[in-house]
Design an enzyme around this catalytic site. Structure first.
Site, PDB file in Angstrom:
ATOM      1  N   ASN A 172      -3.736  -7.500 -10.779  1.00  0.00           N
ATOM      2  CA  ASN A 172      -5.198  -7.432 -10.878  1.00  0.00           C
ATOM      3  C   ASN A 172      -5.584  -6.272 -11.784  1.00  0.00           C
ATOM      4  O   ASN A 172      -5.096  -6.229 -12.923  1.00  0.00           O
ATOM      5  CB  ASN A 172      -5.916  -7.516  -9.521  1.00  0.00           C
ATOM      6  CG  ASN A 172      -5.549  -6.493  -8.484  1.00  0.00           C
ATOM      7  OD1 ASN A 172      -4.432  -6.476  -8.019  1.00  0.00           O
ATOM      8  ND2 ASN A 172      -6.491  -5.668  -8.081  1.00  0.00           N
ATOM      9  N   ASP A 173      -6.441  -5.376 -11.370  1.00  0.00           N
ATOM     10  CA  ASP A 173      -7.107  -4.430 -12.277  1.00  0.00           C
ATOM     11  C   ASP A 173      -6.206  -3.722 -13.296  1.00  0.00           C
ATOM     12  O   ASP A 173      -5.123  -3.270 -12.938  1.00  0.00           O
ATOM     13  CB  ASP A 173      -7.752  -3.294 -11.475  1.00  0.00           C
ATOM     14  CG  ASP A 173      -8.497  -3.769 -10.257  1.00  0.00           C
ATOM     15  OD1 ASP A 173      -8.636  -4.975 -10.075  1.00  0.00           O
ATOM     16  OD2 ASP A 173      -8.945  -2.904  -9.493  1.00  0.00           O
ATOM     17  N   PHE A 229      -3.537   1.956  -5.241  1.00  0.00           N
ATOM     18  CA  PHE A 229      -4.687   1.197  -5.724  1.00  0.00           C
ATOM     19  C   PHE A 229      -5.115   1.730  -7.105  1.00  0.00           C
ATOM     20  O   PHE A 229      -4.486   2.602  -7.684  1.00  0.00           O
ATOM     21  CB  PHE A 229      -5.836   1.285  -4.717  1.00  0.00           C
ATOM     22  CG  PHE A 229      -5.795   0.233  -3.624  1.00  0.00           C
ATOM     23  CD1 PHE A 229      -4.628  -0.461  -3.317  1.00  0.00           C
ATOM     24  CD2 PHE A 229      -6.933  -0.062  -2.883  1.00  0.00           C
ATOM     25  CE1 PHE A 229      -4.593  -1.429  -2.320  1.00  0.00           C
ATOM     26  CE2 PHE A 229      -6.917  -1.021  -1.884  1.00  0.00           C
ATOM     27  CZ  PHE A 229      -5.749  -1.704  -1.595  1.00  0.00           C
ATOM     28  N   ARG A 290     -12.672   4.627  -3.448  1.00  0.00           N
ATOM     29  CA  ARG A 290     -11.517   4.372  -4.315  1.00  0.00           C
ATOM     30  C   ARG A 290     -11.849   4.284  -5.815  1.00  0.00           C
ATOM     31  O   ARG A 290     -12.977   4.365  -6.224  1.00  0.00           O
ATOM     32  CB  ARG A 290     -10.825   3.091  -3.888  1.00  0.00           C
ATOM     33  CG  ARG A 290     -11.697   1.845  -3.851  1.00  0.00           C
ATOM     34  CD  ARG A 290     -10.845   0.654  -3.457  1.00  0.00           C
ATOM     35  NE  ARG A 290     -11.584  -0.593  -3.456  1.00  0.00           N
ATOM     36  CZ  ARG A 290     -12.082  -1.164  -2.368  1.00  0.00           C
ATOM     37  NH1 ARG A 290     -11.919  -0.587  -1.183  1.00  0.00           N
ATOM     38  NH2 ARG A 290     -12.743  -2.295  -2.459  1.00  0.00           N
ATOM     39  N   ASP A 291     -10.770   4.103  -6.559  1.00  0.00           N
ATOM     40  CA  ASP A 291     -10.781   3.805  -8.000  1.00  0.00           C
ATOM     41  C   ASP A 291     -11.287   4.977  -8.846  1.00  0.00           C
ATOM     42  O   ASP A 291     -12.215   4.824  -9.660  1.00  0.00           O
ATOM     43  CB  ASP A 291     -11.604   2.532  -8.284  1.00  0.00           C
ATOM     44  CG  ASP A 291     -11.194   1.351  -7.411  1.00  0.00           C
ATOM     45  OD1 ASP A 291     -10.070   1.393  -6.887  1.00  0.00           O
ATOM     46  OD2 ASP A 291     -11.991   0.411  -7.251  1.00  0.00           O
ATOM     47  N   GLU A 342     -16.909  -1.068  -7.191  1.00  0.00           N
ATOM     48  CA  GLU A 342     -15.506  -0.718  -7.434  1.00  0.00           C
ATOM     49  C   GLU A 342     -15.325  -0.299  -8.901  1.00  0.00           C
ATOM     50  O   GLU A 342     -16.163  -0.558  -9.752  1.00  0.00           O
ATOM     51  CB  GLU A 342     -14.605  -1.932  -7.161  1.00  0.00           C
ATOM     52  CG  GLU A 342     -14.692  -2.444  -5.736  1.00  0.00           C
ATOM     53  CD  GLU A 342     -13.759  -3.629  -5.452  1.00  0.00           C
ATOM     54  OE1 GLU A 342     -13.195  -3.647  -4.369  1.00  0.00           O
ATOM     55  OE2 GLU A 342     -13.626  -4.518  -6.302  1.00  0.00           O
TER      56      GLU A 342
HETATM   57  C1  FRU Z   1     -10.735  -4.243  -7.539  1.00  0.00           C
HETATM   58  C2  FRU Z   1      -9.935  -3.627  -6.398  1.00  0.00           C
HETATM   59  C3  FRU Z   1     -10.056  -2.131  -6.417  1.00  0.00           C
HETATM   60  C4  FRU Z   1      -8.807  -1.703  -5.698  1.00  0.00           C
HETATM   61  C5  FRU Z   1      -7.815  -2.719  -6.173  1.00  0.00           C
HETATM   62  C6  FRU Z   1      -6.775  -3.074  -5.156  1.00  0.00           C
HETATM   63  O1  FRU Z   1     -10.281  -5.461  -7.964  1.00  0.00           O
HETATM   64  O2  FRU Z   1     -10.375  -4.168  -5.173  1.00  0.00           O
HETATM   65  O3  FRU Z   1     -11.233  -1.645  -5.842  1.00  0.00           O
HETATM   66  O4  FRU Z   1      -8.432  -0.397  -6.025  1.00  0.00           O
HETATM   67  O5  FRU Z   1      -8.541  -3.873  -6.516  1.00  0.00           O
HETATM   68  O6  FRU Z   1      -5.807  -3.894  -5.705  1.00  0.00           O
END
Ligand code: FRU
Length: 611
Positions: A172-173, A229, A290-291, A342
Site C-alpha cells: 500500500n502507501d 506503518f 500516525r504517518d 491519514e
Molecule cells: C493508509 C494507511 C496509513 C497507515 C498504513 C498502514 O493507507 O492506513 O494510515 O500507516 O496505511 O498500512
C-alpha cells in the site's frame, strides 16, 4: 535469467519496458524457470513436523538452503509463525498457509539464522476449516519447501510496465521517499508473506528514472514496538541528529498496542537502517496517531513534522529530529471529515503574482504577500472520497513553522485527483530543483485486497509534479506528469493502441474517447466543454466482479476550459491528466484482454509508445 530469481541479497529488476508480446514470451519462460526451481527445491521430511494440538505445530528445520518457501492460500485463515533460534523469537508474522490448494509461494529468508531453527506455527482458533479436516492434513505440510532461489518472474497479465509494483506480495502507501545522488528511493508498505494487507514492513525500491525500479529488499521490519506503518525520510545534510552528515533519517509509525512514532537512520544511503535506541520519540493517547511527515523549514531553522491525529493534523518542530515540540493542530471544521485523516504532507509553493491572498489570519497574509509563497497541506482520507473510499484532499494556506492557516473556506473540499484509485499521496524529500514530486498508491481500501492479481497487489501512480494555479481568484494544486515520466515515451506516434502507452488528445468543445477490446469491454471518457467537466465510466471496463464498489463513473471539474489531455495507460490503470495540470483522474481497470481500439469523437489524438 538470474534476474528473476531472488538469491541473496534480495535484489532483482522489477520491470523493464517490455511490450505485450515480450511479456507473454516472458510468461512462458517463467513456466520453465518455475519447473527448474521446483526441481531444485527440497520438500521437508514428515518427521520434521510435531503436531501438538489441533491448532499448533512445531517444525525443526535443518538446512543450508536460503529460503523456506511458504505455500499460501488466500481464502484461508491466518496462521501465526514464530521463528525461534536458541530459544529466542527472532521473527514472527502472520500468513495464510494452505489448507486445500496453494495459490502461490512466499519466501522466508533463512540465511540470517544459520542452518538450524525452530518454527512455531499456530492456526487461528476460530478457523472452521479444521472442523472439516484436521490441521495435520492441511496441504501446506507437504508443500513447504526449502530452496536457494525464489522465482519472481512476472506471472500477472495486469502487471504494469512503467509503474512501480512490488516483485511479490502486498503493497500500500509509498513511504519515506527521497532523492539523493541521482537515485530516487521509494519505500512502501509491504507484506512480504502474502498479497493481502498484513505484517507491515518498509519494502525498498530504487530508480534513476522513476520508471525502472530495482527491489532492494526489506528496509525497516517490525519489532517489539509494532509493525512498521507509514512515514517519511529526510536527508540530514547538516547532521542535526548526530547520525552523520547526509544520513537518511526515517520516521514511521510503530503500530503496536498504541500507535507511536519511531526513528531509524541509514548511513549507507538508504539501503540498511538502524533503529534509534530511544524509540518511540512521540506518543499520544489518540488511537489513530500516525504517518509522520518530516521536512526542513528554513524559516525557523528547524525540522517540522506533520502527522495524522484522528481527524486533524498535528504539527511539531525539532532541532534534531529526536526531541519534538508540539506546535498546533489543523483540521477541525475544514474540508471532508467522512473518514480517518491519514498520510499528510506540507509543501511550500511559490505563488504567481496574481494569486489571491484570501487569508483569515491577516498577519500571515501579509507574510505570504512579501514571501510570494503559499503552503499546500495534503490530507489523505479514507473513507470519504468523492466516489467512495480513499482519496486525497488538500488545503491551501500559510505556514510559519508553527501554525497552518487555511485560506480556503471551511466547507470547501479540494480533491487532488478525481478518480477512485489515488491514495496516500506524498512527495519525495530533497528532490532536485526544489520540485515537489509526488507519488500515490493506485488503489482504494474498498477493494484493494481483492483486485484480480495474486503474485503481487497494487502499483504506484506515475510520478507527478505539484504546483499552484489560480482559477476564479482561488489557488488550486496543479498536477502534471514529471519530466522523468514523459521521458519514458517515444516522441514518434504509432497508430495502434498498446497495453502500455500514452495517448495525447486535443479537445474541441465536447469530446468523447472510447477504449475498447474485442470482448466488448470498454472505457468511455467524456469532456464536456459547456459544463467544464471530465468523466470516466469504467462500469464495462472488464472484470469488475471482485467488488460492488469498483464499477463507477467518476467526474471532475476542469476549472475552466481545457485544451488537451495526456492519458497514461498501463495494463490495469488509466491516469488522465490535463496538460496544464488543472485536472487529474486515476482509475484502475481490469480488461480481460488489452484495449486495442480507440475512438475519439470531437477531437484529435496521438498514441506514444514506450521508448
Ligand atoms: C493508509 C494507511 C496509513 C497507515 C498504513 C498502514 O493507507 O492506513 O494510515 O500507516 O496505511 O498500512
Amino acid at each position: 535469467m538470474s534476474n528473476h530469481f531472488i538469491t541473496t541479497p534480495i535484489k532483482s529488476d522489477i520491470q523493464g519496458l517490455c511490450a505485450c508480446a515480450q511479456r507473454l514470451f516472458l510468461g512462458c519462460v517463467a513456466c520453465l524457470f518455475l519447473h527448474v526451481a521446483a526441481m531444485q527445491a527440497s520438500s521437508l521430511q514428515s518427521n520434521d513436523f510435531h503436531f501438538l494440538s489441533d491448532s499448533h505445530c512445531m517444525l525443526r528445520l535443518m538446512t543450508n538452503e536460503r529460503f523456506l518457501l511458504l505455500p499460501i492460500e488466500e481464502r484461508e485463515d491466518m496462521a501465526h509463525v514464530k521463528v525461534i533460534k536458541n530459544g529466542q523469537v527472532v521473527k514472527e508474522f502472520n500468513c495464510r498457509l494452505s489448507a486445500d490448494k496453494t495459490d502461490y509461494y512466499v519466501p522466508l529468508s533463512l540465511r540470517e539464522y544459520g542452518n538450524e531453527l525452530l518454527l512455531d506455527i499456530t492456526f487461528n482458533n476460530t478457523a472452521d476449516r479444521r472442523t472439516k479436516s484436521p490441521m495435520k492434513d492441511f496441504a501446506c505440510w507437504n508443500q513447504l519447501k526449502t530452496s536457494d532461489t525464489f522465482d519472481t518472474t512476472n506471472r500477472e497479465k495486469f502487471r504494469a510496465a512503467y509503474h512501480h509494483t512490488p516483485l511479490w506480495g502486498w503493497m500500500n502507501d509509498p513511504n519515506g521517499m527521497f532523492y539523493k545522488d541521482g537515485v530516487w528511493h521509494l519505500y512502501f508498505q509491504h507484506n512480504p508473506y502474502g498479497s493481502q494487507w498484513e505484517n507491515m514492513t518498509w519494502g525498498h525500491s530504487t530508480s534513476t528514472d522513476l520508471i525502472h525500479w530495482t527491489f532492494e529488499g526489506e528496509a525497516v521490519e517490525p519489532d517489539a514496538l509494532g509493525t512498521v506503518f507509514s512515514g517519511s525520510s529526510v536527508v540530514d545534510h547538516n547532521n542535526t541528529a548526530g547520525f552523520g552528515a547526509g544520513a537518511i533519517v526515517a520516521m514511521y509509525t510503530s503500530a503496536g498496542r498504541s500507535q507511536t512514532q519511531s526513528l531509524a537512520y541509514s548511513t549507507d544511503g538508504g539501503k540498511t537502517f538502524t533503529k534509534y535506541e530511544f524509540n518511540p520519540v512521540i506518543t499520544s493517547t489518540v488511537p489513530d496517531f500516525r504517518d509522520p511527515h518530516i521536512f526542513w523549514n528554513k524559516d525557523i531553522n528547524r525540522w517540522n513534522l506533520i502527522l495524522a491525529a484522528g481527524q486533524q493534523m498535528n504539527i511539531y518542530s525539532s532541532p534534531n529530529l529526536k526531541d519534538w515540540t508540539y506546535e498546533s493542530s489543523f483540521g477541525e471544521g475544514y474540508g471532508n471529515h467522512d473518514g480517518v485523516w491519514e498520510c499528510p504532507d506540507l509543501l511550500r509553493m511559490p505563488v504567481s503574482a496574481n494569486t489571491r491572498l484570501n487569508n483569515t489570519d491577516k498577519s500571515q497574509a501579509t507574510d505570504a504577500k512579501t514571501t510570494k509563497e503559499k503552503w499546500v497541506l495534503i490530507c489523505n482520507i479514507n473513507p470519504g472520497g468523492p466516489y467512495g473510499g480513499s482519496a486525497t484532499q488538500y488545503f491551501v494556506g500559510t505556514f510559519d513553522g508553527h501554525k497552518f492557516v487555511c485560506e480556503d473556506s471551511p466547507e470547501e473540499t479540494k480533491w487532488m485527483d478525481w478518480g477512485k484509485d489515488h491514495y496516500a499521496t506524498v512527495t519525495f524529500d530533497n528532490a532536485p530543483d526544489g520540485r515537489h514530486v509526488a507519488m500515490a498508491w493506485m488503489s482504494n481500501w474498498q477493494y484493494a485486497n481483492t483486485v484480480p492479481t495474486q503474485q503481487y497487489r497494487s502499483a504506484n501512480s506515475i510520478a507527478r509534479d505539484l504546483a499552484l494555479f489560480d482559477y476564479q481568484g482561488e489557488s488550486y494544486c496543479s498536477v502534471k506528469p514529471s519530466k522523468e515520466t514523459m521521458a519514458a515515451f517515444s516522441t514518434k506516434p504509432v497508430t495502434k493502441l498498446l497495453a502500455a502507452c500514452r495517448v495525447d488528445v486535443e479537445l474541441k468543445g465536447n469530446t468523447s474517447i472510447v477504449l475498447a477490446n474485442s470482448k466488448g469491454e470498454q472505457v468511455t471518457m467524456t469532456y464536456n466543454g459547456t459544463d467544464e467537466t471530465f468523466s470516466m465510466d469504467r462500469s464495462k471496463s472488464g472484470d469488475t466482479s471482485f467488488s460492488d464498489a469498483f464499477s463507477a463513473v467518476t467526474k471532475a471539474p476542469t476549472r475552466g476550459r481545457i485544451k488537451s489531455l495526456q492519458i497514461f495507460i498501463d495494463h490495469s490503470s488509466i491516469e488522465i491528466l490535463d496538460a496544464d495540470g488543472k485536472m487529474a483522474m486515476t482509475n484502475l481497470v481490469f480488461p480481460t484482454e488489452p484495449y486495442h481500439k480507440i475512438t475519439v469523437k470531437g477531437g484529435k489524438y496521438k498514441i506514444y509508445p514506450l521508448r
